[in-house]
Write a protein that holds these residues in place. Sequence first.
Motif, PDB file in Angstrom:
ATOM      1  N   VAL A  57       0.864  -1.175   0.000  1.00  0.00           N
ATOM      2  CA  VAL A  57       0.000   0.000   0.000  1.00  0.00           C
ATOM      3  C   VAL A  57       0.905   1.230   0.000  1.00  0.00           C
ATOM      4  CG1 VAL A  57      -1.857   1.211   1.195  1.00  0.00           C
ATOM      5  CG2 VAL A  57      -1.736  -1.293   1.313  1.00  0.00           C
ATOM      6  N   ILE A  58       0.742   2.073  -1.012  1.00  0.00           N
ATOM      7  CA  ILE A  58       1.581   3.270  -1.147  1.00  0.00           C
ATOM      8  C   ILE A  58       0.797   4.506  -0.707  1.00  0.00           C
ATOM      9  CG2 ILE A  58       2.775   4.799  -2.773  1.00  0.00           C
ATOM     10  CD1 ILE A  58       4.298   2.321  -2.664  1.00  0.00           C
ATOM     11  N   PHE A  59       1.444   5.316   0.105  1.00  0.00           N
ATOM     12  CA  PHE A  59       0.916   6.611   0.510  1.00  0.00           C
ATOM     13  C   PHE A  59       1.885   7.685   0.035  1.00  0.00           C
ATOM     14  CE2 PHE A  59      -0.649   3.601   3.679  1.00  0.00           C
ATOM     15  CZ  PHE A  59      -2.004   3.895   3.699  1.00  0.00           C
ATOM     16  N   LYS A  60       1.431   8.921   0.088  1.00  0.00           N
ATOM     17  CA  LYS A  60       2.271  10.068  -0.242  1.00  0.00           C
ATOM     18  C   LYS A  60       2.416  10.900   1.027  1.00  0.00           C
ATOM     19  CE  LYS A  60       2.411  13.736  -3.724  1.00  0.00           C
ATOM     20  NZ  LYS A  60       1.646  14.303  -4.859  1.00  0.00           N
ATOM     21  N   ARG A  61       3.673  11.034   1.499  1.00  0.00           N
ATOM     22  CA  ARG A  61       3.890  11.810   2.720  1.00  0.00           C
ATOM     23  C   ARG A  61       3.604  13.274   2.429  1.00  0.00           C
ATOM     24  NH1 ARG A  61       9.120  10.574   6.123  1.00  0.00           N
ATOM     25  NH2 ARG A  61      10.148  11.431   4.291  1.00  0.00           N
ATOM     26  N   VAL A  68       5.549   6.440   0.689  1.00  0.00           N
ATOM     27  CA  VAL A  68       5.566   5.648   1.916  1.00  0.00           C
ATOM     28  C   VAL A  68       4.908   4.317   1.572  1.00  0.00           C
ATOM     29  CG1 VAL A  68       4.730   5.442   4.295  1.00  0.00           C
ATOM     30  CG2 VAL A  68       5.456   7.675   3.408  1.00  0.00           C
ATOM     31  N   LEU A  69       5.674   3.251   1.679  1.00  0.00           N
ATOM     32  CA  LEU A  69       5.181   1.916   1.367  1.00  0.00           C
ATOM     33  C   LEU A  69       4.933   1.146   2.651  1.00  0.00           C
ATOM     34  CD1 LEU A  69       4.635  -0.578  -0.434  1.00  0.00           C
ATOM     35  CD2 LEU A  69       7.104  -0.963  -0.448  1.00  0.00           C
ATOM     36  N   ARG A  92      -3.459   9.894   0.397  1.00  0.00           N
ATOM     37  CA  ARG A  92      -3.612   8.931  -0.687  1.00  0.00           C
ATOM     38  C   ARG A  92      -2.612   9.208  -1.796  1.00  0.00           C
ATOM     39  NH1 ARG A  92      -7.124   5.741  -1.757  1.00  0.00           N
ATOM     40  NH2 ARG A  92      -9.174   5.334  -1.003  1.00  0.00           N
ATOM     41  N   ALA A  93      -2.209   8.144  -2.452  1.00  0.00           N
ATOM     42  CA  ALA A  93      -1.336   8.259  -3.619  1.00  0.00           C
ATOM     43  C   ALA A  93      -2.134   7.804  -4.827  1.00  0.00           C
ATOM     44  CB  ALA A  93      -0.100   7.383  -3.428  1.00  0.00           C
TER      45      ALA A  93
END
Length: 164
Positions: A57-61, A68-69, A92-93
């Motif tokens: 799951v990838i996020f965007k800091r 952010v994985l 969210r990314a």
Amino acid sequence: MSDLDLNDKPEGFRRVAALLAEQGHPHAPVYLDVTARTAQEAADALGVQLGQIAKSVIFKRKLDSAPVLVVTSGDLRVDVEKVAALTGPVGRADAEFVKAATGYSIGGVSPVGHLTPPVMLIDRELGRFEEIWAAAGHPNGVFKLTPAQLQAMTGAPMADVTPS
């Protein structure tokens, strides 16, 4: 799988296969006949428990737009507040960000071989299983490993990232 077998595979899958071979990983990636874009699809295709799927799951800091994985167990959701407490606020990314940061499309994001090294956390709940399966750079690609191998390959810490 020989190099000849890899020639007709997508670039992301070939990249993960090469990285695993370089690192001497004992299991070559498997290219499934069906897509495994979701943890459930992967578990069904492999005949394993949903929790054995190490989903990325990838996020965007928010502070610096760093990827952010979070690699979490397929049967659990990520607690964004717990991730934020460890990495700083995240959002969210979208698909474009994920592809640009990792080199992989959503549904095939591998925990290794990213174009931009992410801030990374591994769900400690993956430790419930002796054997797990992660995406291998394409929605049809997966590879087998243990939670300890995942940690050794990535250097990422095990963390509490799921709801209590």
